[in-house]
Enzyme design. Structure first.
Site, PDB file in Angstrom:
ATOM      1  N   ASP A   1     -38.013 -37.593 -83.014  1.00  0.00           N
ATOM      2  CA  ASP A   1     -37.309 -36.371 -83.422  1.00  0.00           C
ATOM      3  C   ASP A   1     -35.820 -36.617 -83.645  1.00  0.00           C
ATOM      4  O   ASP A   1     -35.246 -37.559 -83.095  1.00  0.00           O
ATOM      5  CB  ASP A   1     -37.400 -35.310 -82.311  1.00  0.00           C
ATOM      6  CG  ASP A   1     -38.807 -34.781 -82.121  1.00  0.00           C
ATOM      7  OD1 ASP A   1     -39.716 -35.174 -82.871  1.00  0.00           O
ATOM      8  OD2 ASP A   1     -38.983 -33.965 -81.195  1.00  0.00           O
ATOM      9  N   HIS A  58     -36.757 -39.862 -79.281  1.00  0.00           N
ATOM     10  CA  HIS A  58     -35.594 -39.398 -80.058  1.00  0.00           C
ATOM     11  C   HIS A  58     -34.817 -40.583 -80.608  1.00  0.00           C
ATOM     12  O   HIS A  58     -34.241 -41.353 -79.835  1.00  0.00           O
ATOM     13  CB  HIS A  58     -34.710 -38.511 -79.176  1.00  0.00           C
ATOM     14  CG  HIS A  58     -35.403 -37.257 -78.746  1.00  0.00           C
ATOM     15  ND1 HIS A  58     -36.207 -37.199 -77.624  1.00  0.00           N
ATOM     16  CD2 HIS A  58     -35.451 -36.030 -79.312  1.00  0.00           C
ATOM     17  CE1 HIS A  58     -36.716 -35.977 -77.528  1.00  0.00           C
ATOM     18  NE2 HIS A  58     -36.271 -35.242 -78.541  1.00  0.00           N
TER      19      HIS A  58
HETATM   20 ZN   LIG Z   1     -35.011 -31.950 -81.678  1.00  0.00          ZN
END
Ligand SMILES: [Zn+2]
Length: 225
Positions: A43, A188
């Site tokens: 993400d 991430h």
């Molecule tokens: Zn996010």
């Protein structure tokens, strides 16, 4: 009259946010939990520095994964978004500017989703296949917008780093505790939590090694859902 509307407001708000959350969870795409397959999902990118390093690791290891991109960051680094698509990974929409859907009315929700989608399609030459809301927070207006674009809302089941920084060792240990067949692992490759991209580049090779040692195959979401 206004008093009656105000009295109803908290109920409407709860339905718009919490109600949507429950609906989204109940209707989430199903995974086949019998096969030893897991999905790596990334993400908040693309990040011009860390995402290419993540892509190098995935290419070296022969892993296909799924990237949930922020439209505004795609517009700033379109060549990275293009490479994600060219390398055979799934594209996902993570809204235009990564704001909580809980703080948005319907028009802004539609705009955030449509602009994110458009930015990714323009840069990568391919429309996103999935959607993930920032922090997993949904609202009722989201569903219509996603239906029009044909992008289901995908959450995760394992999150090695949450809202505070977790060192690479800790991320791998957390994944080791929670992984199961059909797991969707949320990583991430760009900052939300400061330093997330750099920590991921450290953690990712070890994470892949751990998953393979446990007998898991790694697949993009298109093969898991
Ligand atoms: Zn996010």
């Amino acid at each position: 009259m206004i008093g009656a509307w105000l009295a109803m407001a908290p109920t409407l708000w709860a339905g718009y946010t919490w109600g949507s959350q429950l609906f989204a969870f109940v209707n989430r795409p199903r995974v086949d939990a019998d096969r030893p397959v897991v999905a790596l999902t990334f993400d908040d990118g693309p990040d011009p520095v860390h995402t290419p390093r993540v892509l190098d690791i995935l290419a070296r290891e022969g892993v296909r994964a799924s990237f949930f991109l922020i439209g505004r960051r795609v517009a700033a680094a379109p060549e990275v978004a293009r490479r994600i698509a060219a390398d055979g990974h799934d594209l996902g929409n993570h809204t235009w500017s990564h704001r909580s859907l809980w703080a948005m009315g319907p028009p802004e929700t539609r705009d955030q989703i449509a602009r994110g989608n458009e930015a990714i399609a323009t840069a990568a030459g391919r429309a996103p296949r999935f959607f993930r809301p920032p922090w997993g927070m949904t609202n009722l207006a989201m569903f219509g917008a996603l239906r029009r674009l044909g992008t289901p809302c995908v959450f995760w089941t394992v999150q090695p780093e949450r809202r505070r920084p977790a060192e690479p060792d800790r991320q791998v240990a957390r994944a080791a505790r929670r992984v199961a067949p059909g797991a969707i692992i949320d990583l991430h490759d760009a900052d939300g939590v400061p330093g997330a991209g750099a920590r991921l580049v450290q953690a990712l090779p070890r994470l892949i090694e751990l998953l393979r040692r446990r007998g898991y195959a790694l697949a993009p979401l298109r093969d898991l859902l």
